[in-house]
Design a protein around this motif. Structure first.
Motif, PDB file in Angstrom:
ATOM      1  N   GLU A   1      12.616  10.828  10.293  1.00  0.00           N
ATOM      2  CA  GLU A   1      14.035  10.333   9.934  1.00  0.00           C
ATOM      3  C   GLU A   1      14.503  10.680  11.357  1.00  0.00           C
ATOM      4  N   GLU A   2      14.594  11.960  12.109  1.00  0.00           N
ATOM      5  CA  GLU A   2      15.205  12.057  13.321  1.00  0.00           C
ATOM      6  C   GLU A   2      14.555  11.219  14.334  1.00  0.00           C
ATOM      7  N   ALA A   3      13.295  10.849  14.304  1.00  0.00           N
ATOM      8  CA  ALA A   3      12.845   9.928  15.266  1.00  0.00           C
ATOM      9  C   ALA A   3      13.534   8.456  15.164  1.00  0.00           C
ATOM     10  N   ALA A   4      13.825   7.885  14.104  1.00  0.00           N
ATOM     11  CA  ALA A   4      14.345   6.568  14.016  1.00  0.00           C
ATOM     12  C   ALA A   4      15.728   6.888  14.265  1.00  0.00           C
ATOM     13  N   ALA A   5      16.465   8.197  14.259  1.00  0.00           N
ATOM     14  CA  ALA A   5      17.898   8.391  14.288  1.00  0.00           C
ATOM     15  C   ALA A   5      18.090   8.234  15.822  1.00  0.00           C
ATOM     16  N   TRP A   6      17.179   9.013  16.585  1.00  0.00           N
ATOM     17  CA  TRP A   6      17.336   9.095  17.822  1.00  0.00           C
ATOM     18  C   TRP A   6      17.068   7.662  18.656  1.00  0.00           C
ATOM     19  N   ALA A   7      16.082   7.136  18.082  1.00  0.00           N
ATOM     20  CA  ALA A   7      15.649   5.659  18.578  1.00  0.00           C
ATOM     21  C   ALA A   7      16.901   4.843  18.524  1.00  0.00           C
ATOM     22  N   ALA A   8      17.573   4.809  17.074  1.00  0.00           N
ATOM     23  CA  ALA A   8      18.715   3.962  17.052  1.00  0.00           C
ATOM     24  C   ALA A   8      19.855   4.351  17.963  1.00  0.00           C
ATOM     25  N   MET A   9      20.184   5.547  18.028  1.00  0.00           N
ATOM     26  CA  MET A   9      21.435   5.652  18.889  1.00  0.00           C
ATOM     27  C   MET A   9      20.846   5.397  20.225  1.00  0.00           C
ATOM     28  N   THR A  10      19.962   5.608  20.697  1.00  0.00           N
ATOM     29  CA  THR A  10      19.343   5.411  22.090  1.00  0.00           C
ATOM     30  C   THR A  10      19.536   3.828  22.445  1.00  0.00           C
ATOM     31  N   GLN A  11      19.127   3.133  21.355  1.00  0.00           N
ATOM     32  CA  GLN A  11      18.742   1.713  21.506  1.00  0.00           C
ATOM     33  C   GLN A  11      20.260   1.157  21.378  1.00  0.00           C
ATOM     34  N   CYS A  12      21.082   1.607  20.469  1.00  0.00           N
ATOM     35  CA  CYS A  12      22.453   1.315  20.149  1.00  0.00           C
ATOM     36  C   CYS A  12      23.314   1.260  21.676  1.00  0.00           C
ATOM     37  N   PHE A  13      23.395   2.407  22.287  1.00  0.00           N
ATOM     38  CA  PHE A  13      24.146   2.285  23.370  1.00  0.00           C
ATOM     39  C   PHE A  13      23.368   1.845  24.514  1.00  0.00           C
ATOM     40  N   GLY A  14      22.120   2.037  24.497  1.00  0.00           N
ATOM     41  CA  GLY A  14      21.324   1.415  25.652  1.00  0.00           C
ATOM     42  C   GLY A  14      21.443  -0.036  25.724  1.00  0.00           C
ATOM     43  N   PHE A  15      21.344  -0.630  24.366  1.00  0.00           N
ATOM     44  CA  PHE A  15      21.324  -2.206  24.528  1.00  0.00           C
ATOM     45  C   PHE A  15      22.778  -2.765  24.967  1.00  0.00           C
ATOM     46  N   LEU A  16      23.714  -1.990  24.417  1.00  0.00           N
ATOM     47  CA  LEU A  16      24.984  -2.291  24.906  1.00  0.00           C
ATOM     48  C   LEU A  16      25.172  -2.288  26.328  1.00  0.00           C
TER      49      LEU A  16
ATOM     50  N   ARG B   1       0.738  -1.134   0.063  1.00  0.00           N
ATOM     51  CA  ARG B   1      -0.045  -0.124   0.194  1.00  0.00           C
ATOM     52  C   ARG B   1       0.895   1.196  -0.149  1.00  0.00           C
ATOM     53  N   ARG B   2       1.962   1.041   0.671  1.00  0.00           N
ATOM     54  CA  ARG B   2       2.680   2.536   0.802  1.00  0.00           C
ATOM     55  C   ARG B   2       3.832   2.509  -0.612  1.00  0.00           C
ATOM     56  N   ASN B   3       4.169   1.540  -1.227  1.00  0.00           N
ATOM     57  CA  ASN B   3       4.968   1.478  -2.482  1.00  0.00           C
ATOM     58  C   ASN B   3       4.511   0.786  -3.494  1.00  0.00           C
ATOM     59  N   PRO B   4       3.310   1.257  -4.084  1.00  0.00           N
ATOM     60  CA  PRO B   4       2.685   0.576  -5.185  1.00  0.00           C
ATOM     61  C   PRO B   4       3.231   0.613  -6.675  1.00  0.00           C
ATOM     62  N   GLY B   5       3.956  -0.337  -6.843  1.00  0.00           N
ATOM     63  CA  GLY B   5       4.474  -0.314  -8.024  1.00  0.00           C
ATOM     64  C   GLY B   5       5.972   0.610  -8.195  1.00  0.00           C
ATOM     65  N   SER B   6       6.409   0.945  -7.150  1.00  0.00           N
ATOM     66  CA  SER B   6       7.477   1.836  -7.144  1.00  0.00           C
ATOM     67  C   SER B   6       8.758   1.519  -6.320  1.00  0.00           C
ATOM     68  N   VAL B   7       9.969   1.951  -6.457  1.00  0.00           N
ATOM     69  CA  VAL B   7      10.940   1.568  -5.565  1.00  0.00           C
ATOM     70  C   VAL B   7      10.859   2.214  -4.185  1.00  0.00           C
ATOM     71  N   PRO B   8      10.809   1.323  -3.269  1.00  0.00           N
ATOM     72  CA  PRO B   8      10.616   1.909  -1.841  1.00  0.00           C
ATOM     73  C   PRO B   8      11.620   2.850  -1.550  1.00  0.00           C
ATOM     74  N   GLN B   9      11.014   3.854  -0.654  1.00  0.00           N
ATOM     75  CA  GLN B   9      12.045   4.862  -0.125  1.00  0.00           C
ATOM     76  C   GLN B   9      11.847   4.702   1.259  1.00  0.00           C
ATOM     77  N   ALA B  10      13.053   5.031   2.150  1.00  0.00           N
ATOM     78  CA  ALA B  10      12.826   5.366   3.647  1.00  0.00           C
ATOM     79  C   ALA B  10      12.349   6.675   3.882  1.00  0.00           C
ATOM     80  N   PHE B  11      11.171   6.973   4.476  1.00  0.00           N
ATOM     81  CA  PHE B  11      10.851   8.232   5.105  1.00  0.00           C
ATOM     82  C   PHE B  11      10.841   9.055   3.775  1.00  0.00           C
ATOM     83  N   SER B  12      11.457  10.299   3.975  1.00  0.00           N
ATOM     84  CA  SER B  12      11.555  11.280   2.914  1.00  0.00           C
ATOM     85  C   SER B  12      12.710  11.470   2.111  1.00  0.00           C
ATOM     86  N   GLY B  13      13.556  10.113   2.023  1.00  0.00           N
ATOM     87  CA  GLY B  13      14.769  10.055   1.350  1.00  0.00           C
ATOM     88  C   GLY B  13      16.089  10.872   1.682  1.00  0.00           C
TER      89      GLY B  13
END
Length: 386
Positions: free
Chosen positions: A323-338, A182-194
């Motif tokens: 994008e920023e939400a995913a980046a903040w979550a990624a960095m928080t989880q990166c060091f948090g889980f380590l 539904r998000r990418n009908p017949g197109s190359v998928p993109q992450a967020f706004s690219g």
């Protein structure tokens, strides 16, 4: 995208973030006996997925830039489901640790992208979506913790009991294929706004959130990995320990909804971080002194569950774009889980050395106390909302 499809897909994907890890503890004794593992070595079964979550979280968002957010989520679910199913054939420690590694990679890719998915498609209802995410995650942990033992008794095989938890991934995958279509009908998928992902290395608040998340993970996964043995060490019977482990997991299921209600009464994230840290510390202290164990487990479960929902809410609220939400979550989880990965390892090591869990539990008490102190500085007092 249909809202109900998005919410259901989010719920079922989140449900897969814990069973592969939570299902280990209930059959850990049988695993150690059959495969000849020490407590310290077997603790890696919990720590390996956490290390993967830490190391690979930032790469998951970068991978979504090439393949598309929804597609990477679907691939992550397939990896979690496949690695869990592989446990059906375990006859050696090496294969068991391989499944822990593969499931950890899948969980590591899945977690941060769900935060970005919420920010992108459900930005107007972030607290309620985080509550659903937290509820599903807690439900997955509860099911893995409470049903694995009965499955083992019924099937007479811990391999089959562990492999059973491929089912949530099998249920979630068709929905995410639908979301992707539904998000990418017949197109190359993109992450967020690219836009390219930029991790907020120089943002002090992210580092403080990562440390807070790490201390919470260290406490939670130490309990998740060792709680059955810790309870029997206090004199609880096997049946009592099983019921208390179930209580610990079950009270976390509504914790996100309870937190949302509490925030509607008193909006200060800072104040609730402090109150919930005190709740968790009180439960751990009661546990240390073997007093009111049922109440101690209730406090630990509710405190950890609501803290997890709140600590996951803060980065999404602070971010201005998906994008920023995913980046903040990624960095928080990166060091948090380590940071958190050290918990089960240290608990197993201390138990091997000391022959009891006293030092380990007191260490958790001190860490929970530091969490409360750190909460004073994460969010300025003047900022009531965040």
């Amino acid at each position: 995208m249909n809202r109900w499809l998005g919410v259901t897909a989010l719920f079922l994907a989140s449900l897969n973030l814990r069973p592969a890890v939570a299902s280990i503890a209930p059959v850990l004794g049988s695993i150690q006996h059959d495969l000849g593992l020490s407590s310290a070595i077997s603790s890696f079964l919990v720590s390996i997925p956490m290390i993967c979550m830490g190391l690979l979280a930032p790469f998951s968002v970068k991978l979504s830039g090439k393949l598309g957010n929804e597609r990477v989520i679907a691939l992550s679910l397939a990896l979690i489901g496949g690695s869990t199913l592989l446990r059906l054939f375990i006859q050696s420690a090496a294969l068991l640790f391989l499944t822990a590694l593969l499931s950890g990679i899948g969980i590591a890719m899945l977690g941060p992208l769900l935060s970005g998915f919420i920010k992108k498609h459900m930005a107007g209802s972030v607290p309620s979506m985080i509550a659903i995410y937290s509820m599903a995650l807690a439900l997955g942990a509860a099911l893995g913790s409470s049903l694995t033992s009965p499955l083992y008794w019924r099937l007479d095989s811990w391999q089959m009991a562990l492999a059973f938890w491929c089912l949530p991934a099998i249920l979630a995958l068709p929905l995410w294929f639908g979301v992707q279509k539904r998000r990418n009908p017949g197109s190359v998928p993109q992450a967020f706004s690219g836009k390219p992902l930029k991790l907020p290395w120089k943002t002090g608040k992210v580092w403080m959130l990562a440390i807070q998340f790490g201390m919470l993970s260290l406490i939670f996964y130490s309990l998740l990995g060792w709680l059955p043995l810790m309870l029997t060490a206090t004199g609880a019977s096997g049946g009592q320990a099983g019921f208390m482990v179930t209580l610990f997991a079950m009270v976390q299921i509504p914790s996100g909804i309870i937190l949302q209600f509490l925030l509607s009464i008193h909006a200060s994230r800072r104040d609730w971080l402090i109150v919930l840290s005190i709740m968790q510390t009180t439960g751990l202290l009661l546990f240390f002194f073997s007093l009111y164990l049922w109440f101690a487990i209730l406090l630990c479960g509710l405190g950890a569950g609501m803290l997890f929902a709140l600590v996951n809410l803060l980065p999404v609220e602070a971010a201005s774009t998906p994008e920023e939400a995913a980046a903040w979550a990624a960095m928080t989880q990166c060091f948090g889980f380590l940071i958190g990965a050290a918990g089960p390892l240290l608990m197993g090591y201390l138990y091997d050395r000391m022959g009891n869990f006293h030092v380990g539990i007191m260490g958790l008490v001190l860490i929970s106390t530091v969490m409360g102190i750190l909460s004073l500085f994460i969010i300025p007092r003047r900022n009531v909302q965040k």
